[in-house]
Design a protein around this motif. Sequence first.
Motif, PDB file in Angstrom:
ATOM      1  N   VAL A  87       4.625   7.335  -8.576  1.00  0.00           N
ATOM      2  CA  VAL A  87       4.573   6.396  -9.687  1.00  0.00           C
ATOM      3  C   VAL A  87       3.246   5.651  -9.676  1.00  0.00           C
ATOM      4  O   VAL A  87       2.511   5.663  -8.694  1.00  0.00           O
ATOM      5  CB  VAL A  87       5.744   5.393  -9.610  1.00  0.00           C
ATOM      6  CG1 VAL A  87       7.072   6.122  -9.646  1.00  0.00           C
ATOM      7  CG2 VAL A  87       5.659   4.527  -8.355  1.00  0.00           C
ATOM      8  N   ARG A  88       2.962   4.979 -10.766  1.00  0.00           N
ATOM      9  CA  ARG A  88       1.749   4.210 -10.978  1.00  0.00           C
ATOM     10  C   ARG A  88       0.488   5.032 -10.657  1.00  0.00           C
ATOM     11  O   ARG A  88      -0.346   4.660  -9.848  1.00  0.00           O
ATOM     12  CB  ARG A  88       1.789   2.935 -10.134  1.00  0.00           C
ATOM     13  CG  ARG A  88       0.704   1.935 -10.482  1.00  0.00           C
ATOM     14  CD  ARG A  88       0.725   1.552 -11.944  1.00  0.00           C
ATOM     15  NE  ARG A  88       1.715   0.520 -12.236  1.00  0.00           N
ATOM     16  CZ  ARG A  88       1.985   0.079 -13.469  1.00  0.00           C
ATOM     17  NH1 ARG A  88       1.358   0.616 -14.508  1.00  0.00           N
ATOM     18  NH2 ARG A  88       2.889  -0.850 -13.676  1.00  0.00           N
ATOM     19  N   PRO A  89       0.305   6.201 -11.292  1.00  0.00           N
ATOM     20  CA  PRO A  89      -0.868   7.039 -11.006  1.00  0.00           C
ATOM     21  C   PRO A  89      -2.154   6.397 -11.516  1.00  0.00           C
ATOM     22  O   PRO A  89      -2.173   5.775 -12.587  1.00  0.00           O
ATOM     23  CB  PRO A  89      -0.552   8.335 -11.744  1.00  0.00           C
ATOM     24  CG  PRO A  89       0.341   7.927 -12.868  1.00  0.00           C
ATOM     25  CD  PRO A  89       1.176   6.801 -12.329  1.00  0.00           C
ATOM     26  N   GLN A  90      -3.235   6.575 -10.762  1.00  0.00           N
ATOM     27  CA  GLN A  90      -4.528   6.014 -11.153  1.00  0.00           C
ATOM     28  C   GLN A  90      -5.639   6.979 -10.729  1.00  0.00           C
ATOM     29  O   GLN A  90      -5.976   7.075  -9.551  1.00  0.00           O
ATOM     30  CB  GLN A  90      -4.753   4.656 -10.491  1.00  0.00           C
ATOM     31  CG  GLN A  90      -6.005   3.942 -10.955  1.00  0.00           C
ATOM     32  CD  GLN A  90      -5.957   3.574 -12.431  1.00  0.00           C
ATOM     33  OE1 GLN A  90      -4.974   3.043 -12.909  1.00  0.00           O
ATOM     34  NE2 GLN A  90      -6.996   3.876 -13.168  1.00  0.00           N
ATOM     35  N   PRO A  91      -6.223   7.733 -11.689  1.00  0.00           N
ATOM     36  CA  PRO A  91      -7.308   8.668 -11.333  1.00  0.00           C
ATOM     37  C   PRO A  91      -8.560   7.910 -10.893  1.00  0.00           C
ATOM     38  O   PRO A  91      -8.866   6.818 -11.385  1.00  0.00           O
ATOM     39  CB  PRO A  91      -7.557   9.443 -12.630  1.00  0.00           C
ATOM     40  CG  PRO A  91      -6.363   9.174 -13.494  1.00  0.00           C
ATOM     41  CD  PRO A  91      -5.866   7.826 -13.110  1.00  0.00           C
ATOM     42  N   SER A  92      -9.301   8.497  -9.982  1.00  0.00           N
ATOM     43  CA  SER A  92     -10.563   7.906  -9.539  1.00  0.00           C
ATOM     44  C   SER A  92     -11.633   8.111 -10.607  1.00  0.00           C
ATOM     45  O   SER A  92     -11.572   9.064 -11.391  1.00  0.00           O
ATOM     46  CB  SER A  92     -11.018   8.531  -8.222  1.00  0.00           C
ATOM     47  OG  SER A  92     -11.254   9.919  -8.394  1.00  0.00           O
ATOM     48  N   PRO A  93     -12.640   7.236 -10.675  1.00  0.00           N
ATOM     49  CA  PRO A  93     -13.691   7.389 -11.690  1.00  0.00           C
ATOM     50  C   PRO A  93     -14.431   8.712 -11.603  1.00  0.00           C
ATOM     51  O   PRO A  93     -14.877   9.242 -12.640  1.00  0.00           O
ATOM     52  CB  PRO A  93     -14.625   6.211 -11.390  1.00  0.00           C
ATOM     53  CG  PRO A  93     -13.753   5.182 -10.759  1.00  0.00           C
ATOM     54  CD  PRO A  93     -12.774   5.965  -9.932  1.00  0.00           C
ATOM     55  N   ASP A  94     -14.569   9.282 -10.378  1.00  0.00           N
ATOM     56  CA  ASP A  94     -15.292  10.556 -10.276  1.00  0.00           C
ATOM     57  C   ASP A  94     -14.420  11.766 -10.572  1.00  0.00           C
ATOM     58  O   ASP A  94     -14.864  12.905 -10.527  1.00  0.00           O
ATOM     59  CB  ASP A  94     -15.936  10.689  -8.897  1.00  0.00           C
ATOM     60  CG  ASP A  94     -14.909  10.708  -7.761  1.00  0.00           C
ATOM     61  OD1 ASP A  94     -13.697  10.847  -8.037  1.00  0.00           O
ATOM     62  OD2 ASP A  94     -15.337  10.568  -6.586  1.00  0.00           O
ATOM     63  N   GLY A  95     -13.160  11.534 -10.853  1.00  0.00           N
ATOM     64  CA  GLY A  95     -12.266  12.616 -11.229  1.00  0.00           C
ATOM     65  C   GLY A  95     -11.829  13.515 -10.096  1.00  0.00           C
ATOM     66  O   GLY A  95     -11.174  14.540 -10.339  1.00  0.00           O
ATOM     67  N   LYS A  96     -12.111  13.156  -8.856  1.00  0.00           N
ATOM     68  CA  LYS A  96     -11.782  14.025  -7.724  1.00  0.00           C
ATOM     69  C   LYS A  96     -10.441  13.681  -7.058  1.00  0.00           C
ATOM     70  O   LYS A  96      -9.888  14.512  -6.341  1.00  0.00           O
ATOM     71  CB  LYS A  96     -12.892  13.943  -6.681  1.00  0.00           C
ATOM     72  CG  LYS A  96     -14.233  14.468  -7.156  1.00  0.00           C
ATOM     73  CD  LYS A  96     -15.287  14.351  -6.068  1.00  0.00           C
ATOM     74  CE  LYS A  96     -16.644  14.888  -6.549  1.00  0.00           C
ATOM     75  NZ  LYS A  96     -17.677  14.775  -5.473  1.00  0.00           N
ATOM     76  N   SER A  97      -9.935  12.481  -7.290  1.00  0.00           N
ATOM     77  CA  SER A  97      -8.727  12.030  -6.595  1.00  0.00           C
ATOM     78  C   SER A  97      -7.826  11.271  -7.559  1.00  0.00           C
ATOM     79  O   SER A  97      -8.262  10.829  -8.639  1.00  0.00           O
ATOM     80  CB  SER A  97      -9.085  11.131  -5.408  1.00  0.00           C
ATOM     81  OG  SER A  97      -9.955  11.779  -4.508  1.00  0.00           O
ATOM     82  N   ILE A  98      -6.604  11.118  -7.142  1.00  0.00           N
ATOM     83  CA  ILE A  98      -5.665  10.280  -7.896  1.00  0.00           C
ATOM     84  C   ILE A  98      -4.843   9.485  -6.888  1.00  0.00           C
ATOM     85  O   ILE A  98      -4.370  10.015  -5.883  1.00  0.00           O
ATOM     86  CB  ILE A  98      -4.765  11.118  -8.832  1.00  0.00           C
ATOM     87  CG1 ILE A  98      -3.949  10.197  -9.736  1.00  0.00           C
ATOM     88  CG2 ILE A  98      -3.866  12.077  -8.048  1.00  0.00           C
ATOM     89  CD1 ILE A  98      -3.277  10.915 -10.877  1.00  0.00           C
ATOM     90  N   ALA A  99      -4.731   8.208  -7.131  1.00  0.00           N
ATOM     91  CA  ALA A  99      -3.936   7.333  -6.276  1.00  0.00           C
ATOM     92  C   ALA A  99      -2.566   7.123  -6.926  1.00  0.00           C
ATOM     93  O   ALA A  99      -2.436   7.111  -8.154  1.00  0.00           O
ATOM     94  CB  ALA A  99      -4.637   5.993  -6.081  1.00  0.00           C
ATOM     95  N   PHE A 100      -1.526   6.921  -6.086  1.00  0.00           N
ATOM     96  CA  PHE A 100      -0.193   6.694  -6.618  1.00  0.00           C
ATOM     97  C   PHE A 100       0.671   6.036  -5.547  1.00  0.00           C
ATOM     98  O   PHE A 100       0.294   5.972  -4.360  1.00  0.00           O
ATOM     99  CB  PHE A 100       0.440   7.998  -7.104  1.00  0.00           C
ATOM    100  CG  PHE A 100       0.651   9.031  -6.035  1.00  0.00           C
ATOM    101  CD1 PHE A 100       1.868   9.148  -5.371  1.00  0.00           C
ATOM    102  CD2 PHE A 100      -0.366   9.919  -5.695  1.00  0.00           C
ATOM    103  CE1 PHE A 100       2.065  10.100  -4.388  1.00  0.00           C
ATOM    104  CE2 PHE A 100      -0.176  10.878  -4.715  1.00  0.00           C
ATOM    105  CZ  PHE A 100       1.047  10.975  -4.052  1.00  0.00           C
TER     106      PHE A 100
END
Length: 830
Positions: free
Chosen positions: A8-21
Amino acid sequence: MAGAGGAVRPQPSPDGKSIAFVRRERTRSGLYVKDLTSGVERRIYADLDPDMQETWAVVGIYPNLAWTPDSKSLVFWAGGKIRRVNADGSNAQVIPFRVSDSRTVISAPHPKIPVAPDRFTTKMTRFAAVSPDGRQVVYESLGKLYVKPMAGGAAKRLTRTNDDSLELWPAWSRDGRTIAFVSWTDQGLGRIKTVAATGGASRDVTSQPGHYARPQFSPDGGTLVFEKNEGGFLTSRAWSENPGVYRVAASGGPIERVARDMGSPHFGAASDRVFMVGSEKGKQQLVSTNLDGEARRVHAQGELVNDYMVSPDGQHFAFRQNYEVNVMPLMPGSQEVAVDIKGGPMPVTKASSGGAQWMHWSRNGGQLHWSMGPTVYTVATPTLFRTAPAGEDAPKFEPPTSGVSLATEVAAVKPTGTVALTGARIVTMAREDGGIIEDGVVVIRGDRIAAVGRRGEVQVPAGAKTVDVSGKTIIPGLVDAHAHGPYGVDELVPQQNWSLMVNLALGTTTIHDPSSRAAEVFAAQELQRAGRIVGPRIFSTGEVVYGAKSPRNYADINSLDDALAHVRRLKAQGAHSVKNYNQPRRDQRMLVVEAARRENMQVVAEGGALFGQDMTIVADGNSTLEHNIPQMRLYEDVLSYMGQADTEYTPTLVVTFGGLAGDPYWRAHTDVFSQPVVAANTPPAQLAAETVRRPIAPEGDYVDDDSAREAHKLAKRGVLVSIGAHGQQAGIGPPLGALVVRPRRDEPRRGAAGRHDRAGAVARHGRRHRIARGRQAGRLGGAGRRPDGRHPQLREGSPGDGGRPDVRSAVHERGRDGREGARAVLVGVS
C-alpha cells in the motif's frame, strides 16, 4: 506489487528505478523499496505505526511518504515524528519539527437527564387507528388497547381481559362496529381476535396460534387479511411454517395464503382485491392481487419508500419516505408509477413535518392520519391537492403542527420495604483501591441505598429483611454505555426477552442503545419502567440519523430545519440522545449537533473508523465519540486536543477497528457456553452455535489491549472514557466488556494451563481517576444514594486485585457546567 502483507501507499522514485511502499508483516508494518529492474524487495524501516488494512481506508491506509529529489532517501511519518532513511535502510534519523496551532472546538451538549423518575409520561403509543367516521382513535400503550374520542376526553380500555396478554395492531371494520387485533403471549403465541368497538369480551378468529400481525378488514367486513410471520430468536419457532400474507373469514375459519414475500396487506375500495407492500430489485412496491394471490399488478415503486397505504375510496395512496408521510393520486388500472418525494409523473404532497408512523385513512379517504410519538395528526385530503390553477402567491399546503395527544402519566414501578445484605465483601469504588469493605452491610430502602459499611458499624433497621450473602462480593450495577438490542421483533416486544434477562442477570442494570428501532426500544423502555417486563433500565437514540440512502433509515439533511425535524421526531418518541451516523458531509453532521443542542439532547457520533472524521466529531461538539479511534498509537496532538475538548469517548473494546477485538478473544479463550448465568438465560441452541466452536489467533493479532492503552492515555488527560459492549455475546460484552481488558503482551498469562486470570486483569489499562461525570455513577455510597439508580450486584468470590472497572453511566443525574459556544484549543505537536 503483491504478496503476503499487501502493498500500500506506493511511491515511485524520481529516477524511475525504484518504488517504495508499506507492507504488513504479521502485526507490524514496514517500509519497503522494490527495485523495478530486478524485482527485489527489501525492508528498509521496520517500525512503522500499524497501517489501516484492517479497517476502512477511504482516505488511505498510511500517511504519505516521499523520495528526496536525488532518489537516495525517503521521508515518512512513524512514531509521531517525521523521519528520513536512506533507500538502502541506513542512516535512519528524525527530522525535528514543532507546530503551534489553534483549533476551534464547540462545547458539547451534556444535558441533565433523570435516571429513574418516580413517574413518566408515555410517548411510544403505537398502532393508532382513527375510526372510519373520524370520531375515535384506538391505540396500544403498555401492551393494552385503548379507545379515546378524537374531540378530547378520557381514554378507556377496549377489552375486558385482565390477563397479561399483549394487545397489538388494532384495525376498524369499515362500518366502525368492530375492531380486529392480535392478542399475544410468549407461551401461546398470537391469535387474531375481534371485539365490538364499544368494548367488551373478544372472540378468536383464528383457530391456530401463529406469529400474526397487521390485520385489516375488507370493505364489506367479510374478510380479514393479515401477516403470518416466522418466529425464532426472541420468540418461539413454533407455527412459523409458510409465512406470507393470509386471509380468513371475519367470522372465523381456516386461513388461506394470498401471497408470500409480501407485507402490510390492506384494501382500497373493493373487497375482492388486496393491496400489499413488496420489494423487487431494491425498490419497494405497492402491489395488488385478487384474494387468491392472482392477477398481480404493480401500482407504484420507489427506491427510498418503506411503506404504502391506499385510501378507502381507492383515489389516493400515502407513502412513507425520509420518515415523512406523502400522498399521491392512485392511477386506475395496472399502470406503474415511480414514487419519490421530489415528484415525478404525478403530483406529490408532503403531508407531515417532523416524522410520521402508522399512517391510515378515515371518512372513506376524506382524512389522512398518522402518529408521531404520543400524538395523532390529521389532514383533510382535499387540502393536499389543488383542484384548480392558482397563482404563485397562493398559499401552499402546510403540514399540521398539533394533534390529539394519547400520552398518559404512569407511576414507575418501585420496590418497597427494607432489605439488609450482610456478610459480603463490598467494592464501593469510593477510592482508587476500590474502596473495599470486608464483612460489610448494605441497607436498601425501597430503591435507595440507605447505608453501606462494616458489620457492627451499620445499624440494620428493625423489621428489615436480612439476607446473609457471606462469601459473595457486591459491586455497583454495571452500565453499558453502548448496547445494541434486541428489544423486539417487527414491532412485537415479547413478554420475556432473554437477551435483556441475561444481561440483567450478569449485572448490567442500565443500558444506552445508540441505534435501535424506535417502535421497539421505546416500547420496551416504557414496559420496563412500568414493571411489565424485566430487564435493565433502557435509554436509546432510537433510529440513527443516517446518511446512507437506505429506505428504512435514510435521514436527508440539508438545512437546520431538516436536522431539527429528525431530532424532534426522536425526542417525541422517547429519546434523550440522537445518533449522528455517517452523514457524508461535515456540515450535515454539524447541523445534527446544533439541532440536538437546541433540543437539549445528547448527540452521540459514530466514529466510523476514519481518523479525520473522528477529529471533526470532537471539534464540532458531539457529546461522545463512539468506537475506537482506529490508530493503535495516539500522540501529543490528539491527546492534547481531546484533553481540552469535552467530547467523551466510548471505545467499545469488544468491537474495535484496526484488528481483532475483545469479542473474538474472549470467545476463543473462555467457555462462555458453560457459564451458569449465561446458560440459564440464553436459548441453548443459539448459545452453542455462537460460542462452542471457536477459531483462535496468535496473541499479537488482538488489538483490544492496544485500544485500551490509548484510551487510558486519554483518560489521564481528563477525557471521560466509557465502556460499551456493543450488543455482543452476553458474558463477553457485559460484564466482561465493561470490566476486563487483557494484559499487555509483555505481561505473563496467569491461571491454569496458561489461561488468563480475569479478575487479575480487571481494567489493567482502563483504570482511571474518574469513573463518571456525576458523582453517583459507578459507586455504592451513603444514605439516600441510588448508584446510578441501580441495585448492587452480587458476585461469587473475590474481585481479585481490586482494580476499578472502567464503567460509567450513559445518562446522568448531575449535569455539566453548562458551557456553550466555541473554545480555542492550543495544540503543541512535536
